[in-house]
Design a protein around this motif. Sequence first.
Motif, PDB file in Angstrom:
ATOM      1  N   ASP A 109      18.945   3.534  -5.943  1.00 22.27           N
ATOM      2  CA  ASP A 109      17.779   4.116  -6.622  1.00 22.27           C
ATOM      3  C   ASP A 109      17.950   5.616  -6.805  1.00 22.27           C
ATOM      4  O   ASP A 109      17.596   6.171  -7.854  1.00 22.27           O
ATOM      5  N   GLU A 110      18.502   6.279  -5.788  1.00 18.11           N
ATOM      6  CA  GLU A 110      18.741   7.719  -5.893  1.00 18.11           C
ATOM      7  C   GLU A 110      19.752   8.018  -6.992  1.00 18.11           C
ATOM      8  O   GLU A 110      19.598   8.986  -7.747  1.00 18.11           O
ATOM      9  N   ALA A 111      20.800   7.175  -7.096  1.00 19.69           N
ATOM     10  CA  ALA A 111      21.811   7.375  -8.133  1.00 19.69           C
ATOM     11  C   ALA A 111      21.181   7.292  -9.515  1.00 19.69           C
ATOM     12  O   ALA A 111      21.421   8.148 -10.380  1.00 19.69           O
ATOM     13  N   ARG A 112      20.365   6.275  -9.737  1.00 19.08           N
ATOM     14  CA  ARG A 112      19.735   6.099 -11.052  1.00 19.08           C
ATOM     15  C   ARG A 112      18.785   7.256 -11.361  1.00 19.08           C
ATOM     16  O   ARG A 112      18.757   7.773 -12.487  1.00 19.08           O
ATOM     17  N   THR A 113      17.998   7.649 -10.373  1.00 18.36           N
ATOM     18  CA  THR A 113      17.036   8.728 -10.574  1.00 18.36           C
ATOM     19  C   THR A 113      17.744  10.040 -10.897  1.00 18.36           C
ATOM     20  O   THR A 113      17.353  10.771 -11.820  1.00 18.36           O
ATOM     21  N   ALA A 114      18.802  10.349 -10.144  1.00 16.53           N
ATOM     22  CA  ALA A 114      19.526  11.605 -10.350  1.00 16.53           C
ATOM     23  C   ALA A 114      20.204  11.635 -11.715  1.00 16.53           C
ATOM     24  O   ALA A 114      20.160  12.654 -12.420  1.00 16.53           O
ATOM     25  N   LEU A 115      20.812  10.536 -12.115  1.00 18.57           N
ATOM     26  CA  LEU A 115      21.466  10.498 -13.424  1.00 18.57           C
ATOM     27  C   LEU A 115      20.442  10.544 -14.555  1.00 18.57           C
ATOM     28  O   LEU A 115      20.706  11.114 -15.616  1.00 18.57           O
ATOM     29  N   GLY A 116      19.277   9.966 -14.305  1.00 22.64           N
ATOM     30  CA  GLY A 116      18.205  10.082 -15.296  1.00 22.64           C
ATOM     31  C   GLY A 116      17.731  11.517 -15.438  1.00 22.64           C
ATOM     32  O   GLY A 116      17.460  11.986 -16.551  1.00 22.64           O
ATOM     33  N   ARG A 117      17.648  12.226 -14.325  1.00 27.60           N
ATOM     34  CA  ARG A 117      17.271  13.645 -14.373  1.00 27.60           C
ATOM     35  C   ARG A 117      18.327  14.440 -15.123  1.00 27.60           C
ATOM     36  O   ARG A 117      18.014  15.326 -15.941  1.00 27.60           O
ATOM     37  N   ALA A 118      19.590  14.139 -14.862  1.00 21.63           N
ATOM     38  CA  ALA A 118      20.671  14.831 -15.570  1.00 21.63           C
ATOM     39  C   ALA A 118      20.568  14.602 -17.069  1.00 21.63           C
ATOM     40  O   ALA A 118      20.763  15.521 -17.872  1.00 21.63           O
ATOM     41  N   ALA A 119      20.232  13.376 -17.469  1.00 19.97           N
ATOM     42  CA  ALA A 119      20.116  13.056 -18.892  1.00 19.97           C
ATOM     43  C   ALA A 119      18.997  13.853 -19.548  1.00 19.97           C
ATOM     44  O   ALA A 119      19.094  14.234 -20.720  1.00 19.97           O
ATOM     45  N   ALA A 120      17.932  14.127 -18.791  1.00 22.84           N
ATOM     46  CA  ALA A 120      16.816  14.893 -19.341  1.00 22.84           C
ATOM     47  C   ALA A 120      17.152  16.377 -19.464  1.00 22.84           C
ATOM     48  O   ALA A 120      16.572  17.077 -20.305  1.00 22.84           O
ATOM     49  N   LEU A 121      18.090  16.850 -18.644  1.00 21.19           N
ATOM     50  CA  LEU A 121      18.410  18.277 -18.616  1.00 21.19           C
ATOM     51  C   LEU A 121      19.593  18.660 -19.505  1.00 21.19           C
ATOM     52  O   LEU A 121      19.620  19.757 -20.062  1.00 21.19           O
ATOM     53  N   LEU A 122      20.571  17.779 -19.614  1.00 19.91           N
ATOM     54  CA  LEU A 122      21.783  18.102 -20.373  1.00 19.91           C
ATOM     55  C   LEU A 122      21.576  17.839 -21.853  1.00 19.91           C
ATOM     56  O   LEU A 122      21.121  16.765 -22.248  1.00 19.91           O
ATOM     57  N   ALA A 123      21.923  18.806 -22.666  1.00 18.72           N
ATOM     58  CA  ALA A 123      21.733  18.678 -24.109  1.00 18.72           C
ATOM     59  C   ALA A 123      22.648  17.607 -24.685  1.00 18.72           C
ATOM     60  O   ALA A 123      23.806  17.485 -24.285  1.00 18.72           O
ATOM     61  N   PRO A 124      22.151  16.789 -25.627  1.00 15.18           N
ATOM     62  CA  PRO A 124      23.016  15.813 -26.304  1.00 15.18           C
ATOM     63  C   PRO A 124      24.205  16.526 -26.946  1.00 15.18           C
ATOM     64  O   PRO A 124      24.043  17.554 -27.599  1.00 15.18           O
ATOM     65  N   GLY A 125      25.389  16.013 -26.704  1.00 16.58           N
ATOM     66  CA  GLY A 125      26.587  16.644 -27.253  1.00 16.58           C
ATOM     67  C   GLY A 125      27.090  17.817 -26.443  1.00 16.58           C
ATOM     68  O   GLY A 125      28.093  18.435 -26.809  1.00 16.58           O
ATOM     69  N   GLY A 126      26.408  18.154 -25.341  1.00 14.39           N
ATOM     70  CA  GLY A 126      26.830  19.256 -24.492  1.00 14.39           C
ATOM     71  C   GLY A 126      28.064  18.909 -23.679  1.00 14.39           C
ATOM     72  O   GLY A 126      28.503  17.748 -23.621  1.00 14.39           O
ATOM     73  N   ALA A 127      28.603  19.907 -23.008  1.00 15.18           N
ATOM     74  CA  ALA A 127      29.873  19.744 -22.297  1.00 15.18           C
ATOM     75  C   ALA A 127      29.804  18.695 -21.193  1.00 15.18           C
ATOM     76  O   ALA A 127      30.787  18.012 -20.918  1.00 15.18           O
ATOM     77  N   GLY A 128      28.663  18.551 -20.539  1.00 16.67           N
ATOM     78  CA  GLY A 128      28.572  17.620 -19.426  1.00 16.67           C
ATOM     79  C   GLY A 128      28.099  16.231 -19.793  1.00 16.67           C
ATOM     80  O   GLY A 128      28.019  15.349 -18.931  1.00 16.67           O
ATOM     81  N   ARG A 129      27.803  16.008 -21.067  1.00 17.95           N
ATOM     82  CA  ARG A 129      27.184  14.740 -21.459  1.00 17.95           C
ATOM     83  C   ARG A 129      28.144  13.555 -21.369  1.00 17.95           C
ATOM     84  O   ARG A 129      27.752  12.457 -20.978  1.00 17.95           O
ATOM     85  N   ALA A 130      29.409  13.747 -21.732  1.00 19.82           N
ATOM     86  CA  ALA A 130      30.364  12.638 -21.691  1.00 19.82           C
ATOM     87  C   ALA A 130      30.573  12.160 -20.252  1.00 19.82           C
ATOM     88  O   ALA A 130      30.631  10.949 -19.991  1.00 19.82           O
ATOM     89  N   LEU A 131      30.699  13.100 -19.318  1.00 25.11           N
ATOM     90  CA  LEU A 131      30.853  12.734 -17.915  1.00 25.11           C
ATOM     91  C   LEU A 131      29.621  11.987 -17.422  1.00 25.11           C
ATOM     92  O   LEU A 131      29.729  10.988 -16.699  1.00 25.11           O
ATOM     93  N   LEU A 132      28.444  12.437 -17.815  1.00 33.74           N
ATOM     94  CA  LEU A 132      27.214  11.754 -17.440  1.00 33.74           C
ATOM     95  C   LEU A 132      27.204  10.329 -17.982  1.00 33.74           C
ATOM     96  O   LEU A 132      26.851   9.379 -17.265  1.00 33.74           O
TER      97      LEU A 132
END
Length: 255
Positions: A109-132
């Motif tokens: 549950d923590e993994a899903r929540t944290a990755l969901g938070r990352a998705a809300a913060l990282l801009a689409p097409g940004g440098a960290g999006r592919a890794l996410l």
Amino acid sequence: MAPTAMSGTGTDAEHDPLQTAVWRLRSRGCWTDAAALLAPRQGAAAALQRTSLLVERCLFTGEGWGEAEDSLRTAEAVADDDDARGAAACERGQLAYAATVLGVRDRADEARTALGRAAALLAPGGAGRALLDFRRGLVAEHLADSPQAARAAYRRAHAGATAQGDALLLSFTWRHLAGLALREGEVAEARHGFAESLRLREELGFLVGTAPALAALADAEPEPEASRLRAEATRLFRLLGGVPSWLATHLPPAA
């Protein structure tokens, strides 16, 4: 802007000697030594990179959880913009995923929540999006048992890594897409993907990831090539002191 953390080769356009040294240590499974080189550096980017190294050590060795958690809390505390906060959330998701998939503690549950938070913060097409996207694919495949969702996430990650020229991340997306293809009986497609993953890792000198790539390709090859690949994987596995630890069950026993 926060770096893509552990998806790249560890060297930048200016060939920073420190980053080159970090990459060489990391590629040989010396994550603690690589992280120590970054200790004198301050700021969000250095904290995140150090955390990424220690999180990867957990996934490859099943050890070092406390040190990774401490480093992650520091990275979260010093994050100074949405990119840095999103990248730190992505690392938290990966650490929780690793603990769950290795059977240390159920933190799905923590993994899903944290990755969901990352998705809300990282801009689409940004440098960290592919890794996410890649890490969301891991959660979908190995924690949710949803190969369809995993494939979609891996494909997004593959496209992003291609656009960014991120050869190491491509080696991961090729391998996991190939794994799904093999699961569905698409042997030729799987063989191609596993071969591409191995080629990229050998070209990059990512030694610690080469044994898993050899073993994966062996699963899609007929004999006697399969046995040859597994023997080479076993040699590298022993050379690196039994890393990654989870590979032991997929290799022939010691002679």
